[in-house]
Enzyme design. Structure first.
Site, short mmCIF file in Angstrom:
data_model
loop_
_atom_site.label_atom_id
_atom_site.label_comp_id
_atom_site.label_asym_id
_atom_site.label_seq_id
_atom_site.Cartn_x
_atom_site.Cartn_y
_atom_site.Cartn_z
N TYR A 80 -22.80 20.19 21.41
CA TYR A 80 -22.55 20.25 19.96
C TYR A 80 -22.23 21.69 19.56
O TYR A 80 -21.25 21.94 18.84
CB TYR A 80 -23.77 19.74 19.20
CG TYR A 80 -23.70 19.93 17.71
CD1 TYR A 80 -22.85 19.14 16.94
CD2 TYR A 80 -24.48 20.88 17.07
CE1 TYR A 80 -22.78 19.30 15.56
CE2 TYR A 80 -24.42 21.06 15.69
CZ TYR A 80 -23.57 20.26 14.94
OH TYR A 80 -23.50 20.43 13.58
N ALA A 81 -23.05 22.63 20.02
CA ALA A 81 -22.81 24.03 19.69
C ALA A 81 -21.46 24.50 20.23
O ALA A 81 -20.74 25.26 19.56
CB ALA A 81 -23.94 24.89 20.25
N ILE A 136 -27.80 19.21 7.47
CA ILE A 136 -27.38 18.63 6.20
C ILE A 136 -28.23 17.39 5.91
O ILE A 136 -28.49 16.57 6.80
CB ILE A 136 -25.89 18.25 6.23
CG1 ILE A 136 -25.05 19.48 6.61
CG2 ILE A 136 -25.45 17.71 4.87
CD1 ILE A 136 -23.58 19.14 6.85
N LYS A 184 -18.64 23.10 17.96
CA LYS A 184 -18.58 23.80 16.68
C LYS A 184 -18.10 25.24 16.86
O LYS A 184 -17.44 25.80 15.98
CB LYS A 184 -19.94 23.76 16.00
CG LYS A 184 -20.32 22.39 15.46
CD LYS A 184 -19.32 21.88 14.43
CE LYS A 184 -19.81 20.63 13.72
NZ LYS A 184 -18.82 20.10 12.74
N THR A 200 -28.40 14.19 5.14
CA THR A 200 -27.66 12.93 5.08
C THR A 200 -28.55 11.80 5.59
O THR A 200 -29.53 12.04 6.30
CB THR A 200 -26.40 12.99 5.96
OG1 THR A 200 -26.79 13.17 7.33
CG2 THR A 200 -25.48 14.13 5.54
#
Length: 226
Positions: free
Chosen positions: A144-145, A177, A148, A179
């Site tokens: 993920y890092a 976030i 991004k 969500t």
């Protein structure tokens, strides 16, 4: 009236961003995978300012076809993304491909296809969504890092490549976030420290405005208290 194209426009973040731009007198083209406009978008009151288009943002032919139908646009907000975590030693190549596709490829293809139209605007804007780990990395979130971080690099590369134009390219770097999906995946977290979609929408809208013309290649941290 300025026109904003918002990808992932019906997601947990996308809906708030669409609503915020509509509230600030933008025409909005919301893009997502659903074949019909999702009910959450249908429920928004400013339907005269809102258009929905189903696009597979990971398919270059689909993206190009969509872009060919857009005669005028001022802002592109690339919200499509995804999150995955797990030990690096156990991470499969397919998971890496998924993270790169959702977080990088979608924005790459949309930006590339829509750039000729955005360049016609007197104040064209592209806003991408990175993440705090893009700068720091993180345990159990290597892919993920990495994805991004690629978004961050693309943003800054385009800012330099088109610095002689009226375009700007910037990215917001949120922490977690708030969500529904994140709440479900992290039920024990302190959500009071998370960034709300509305908070992030404020920052994205600021970067989209003509008045932000002096900000280019910026990585805006939106961490709240986390």
């Amino acid at each position: 009236m300025r026109t904003a194209i918002i990808t992932g426009g019906s997601g947990g973040l996308g809906l708030s961003v669409v609503q915020f731009f509509l509230n600030h007198a933008y025409e909005v083209i919301a893009v997502d995978m659903h074949t019909q406009m999702p009910q959450a978008l249908q429920a928004l009151p400013q339907q005269a300012q809102l258009r929905y288009v189903a696009v597979n943002a990971l398919d270059q032919a689909s993206v190009k076809q969509f872009a060919s139908q857009i005669a005028q646009a001022d802002v592109l907000v690339n919200l499509i993304g995804g999150f995955d975590m797990g030990a690096f030693a156990e991470t499969q190549a397919e998971a890496l491909d998924k993270m790169l596709d959702l977080n990088l490829k979608s924005g790459f293809l949309m930006t590339q296809a829509l750039l000729p139209t955005l360049l016609k605007s007197e104040s064209g804007r592209v806003i991408n969504v990175g993440a705090r780990p893009a700068l720091t990395g993180g345990s159990q979130i290597s892919i993920y890092a990495l994805a991004k971080a690629a978004v961050v690099n693309l943003t800054q590369s385009l800012a330099q490549e088109y610095q002689q134009s009226k375009m700007t390219f910037n990215a917001v770097l949120p922490s977690t976030i708030d969500t529904p999906a994140n709440r479900e995946s992290m039920p024990d977290a302190n959500v009071d420290q998370w960034v709300t979609p509305e908070d992030l929408a404020h920052v994205i809208h600021f970067l989209a405005e003509p008045a932000s013309r002096a900000i280019n290649g910026a990585l805006i941290p939106v961490y709240h208290k986390a």
